[in-house]
Design an enzyme around this catalytic site. Structure first.
Site, PDB file in Angstrom:
ATOM      1  N   PHE A 113       0.845  -1.105  -0.030  1.00 50.41           N
ATOM      2  CA  PHE A 113      -0.030   0.024   0.097  1.00 50.41           C
ATOM      3  C   PHE A 113       0.824   1.285   0.111  1.00 50.41           C
ATOM      4  O   PHE A 113       1.917   1.551   0.566  1.00 50.41           O
ATOM      5  CB  PHE A 113      -0.946   0.066   1.343  1.00 50.41           C
ATOM      6  CG  PHE A 113      -1.653  -1.114   1.609  1.00 50.41           C
ATOM      7  CD1 PHE A 113      -3.340  -0.856   0.812  1.00 50.41           C
ATOM      8  CD2 PHE A 113      -1.597  -2.180   1.978  1.00 50.41           C
ATOM      9  CE1 PHE A 113      -4.235  -1.692   0.927  1.00 50.41           C
ATOM     10  CE2 PHE A 113      -2.652  -3.192   2.036  1.00 50.41           C
ATOM     11  CZ  PHE A 113      -3.885  -3.039   1.601  1.00 50.41           C
ATOM     12  N   ASP A 114       0.428   2.215  -0.956  1.00 53.00           N
ATOM     13  CA  ASP A 114       0.927   3.404  -0.747  1.00 53.00           C
ATOM     14  C   ASP A 114       0.249   4.191   0.416  1.00 53.00           C
ATOM     15  O   ASP A 114      -0.640   3.589   0.927  1.00 53.00           O
ATOM     16  CB  ASP A 114       0.665   4.243  -2.061  1.00 53.00           C
ATOM     17  CG  ASP A 114       0.968   5.883  -1.858  1.00 53.00           C
ATOM     18  OD1 ASP A 114       2.148   6.212  -1.471  1.00 53.00           O
ATOM     19  OD2 ASP A 114       0.422   6.756  -2.260  1.00 53.00           O
TER      20      ASP A 114
END
Length: 211
Positions: free
Chosen positions: A7-8
């Site tokens: 995940f960013d």
């Protein structure tokens, strides 16, 4: 088979981009800069941002950046409790229940990642966190994703990357992973056309794994 989801952070796990844009401009106004409108620098990185505001004077740029990070940010902290994505923890819990590893791979500084992890109560559902400041280059270079994959012991083809910005999407693609783009908040426009799929919520990550 997907073994890990990377995940960013900003724009994915926490809706901070609009806050960052306003906070930087408020600080720069105290230094004599003026703005007809607040520039939207969503999805960029520190190097690009400070060169955008002060393109010609490297010494001045370095001093502005130093003071902003050392003082102004601490006086005006991010309200993570208000801005965190409420789906983040339950989605990661479901992924872990299915045996899928979870990680954050962000261009943000380590301190900012740790603040979000604490505020969103994610520590026990994460297998790794990597900052772009800890690798050789910022996004769109894939270094932060490749380093995260290395720490998790997975191959790119076994990973999903969840991003929002064009630079982040490019980084994910260049890493060799499948890339999902989380649709931005209303009023924010991002080119997400290069992602394999645009998703409405983080729960669509589960659907992607099931498909």
């Amino acid at each position: 088979m997907i073994k890990a989801v990377l995940f960013d952070m900003d724009g994915v796990l926490v809706d901070t981009e609009w806050f960052y844009n306003r906070r930087r401009c408020a600080y720069l106004e105290t230094k004599g800069y003026t703005f007809d409108e607040i520039p939207d620098l969503s999805g960029t990185n520190d190097v690009y941002i400070w060169e955008y505001f002060e393109p010609n004077d490297a010494e001045r740029r370095a001093e502005l950046k130093r003071e902003y990070f050392a003082t102004y940010m601490k006086e005006h902290p991010v309200p993570y409790d208000e801005l965190k994505n409420p789906d983040a923890r339950p989605v990661m819990e479901e992924l872990r229940r299915r045996g899928v590893l979870c990680a954050i791979a962000s261009s943000g500084q380590r301190e900012m990642i740790e603040e979000l992890v604490g505020a969103a109560d994610l520590r026990d559902v994460l297998d790794a966190t990597v900052s772009g400041h800890e690798v050789s280059a910022f996004k769109p270079d894939p270094a932060v994703y490749l380093r995260t994959m290395e720490l998790l012991g997975v191959e790119p083809r076994e990973c999903l990357v969840v991003e929002d910005s064009p630079l982040g999407i490019e980084a994910g693609l260049r890493s060799g992973a499948r890339v999902l783009a989380l649709k931005p908040r209303e009023g924010v426009t991002l080119d997400q056309s290069q992602a394999h799929r645009v998703i409405d919520t983080l729960w669509d990550v589960i659907d992607e794994i099931d498909s």
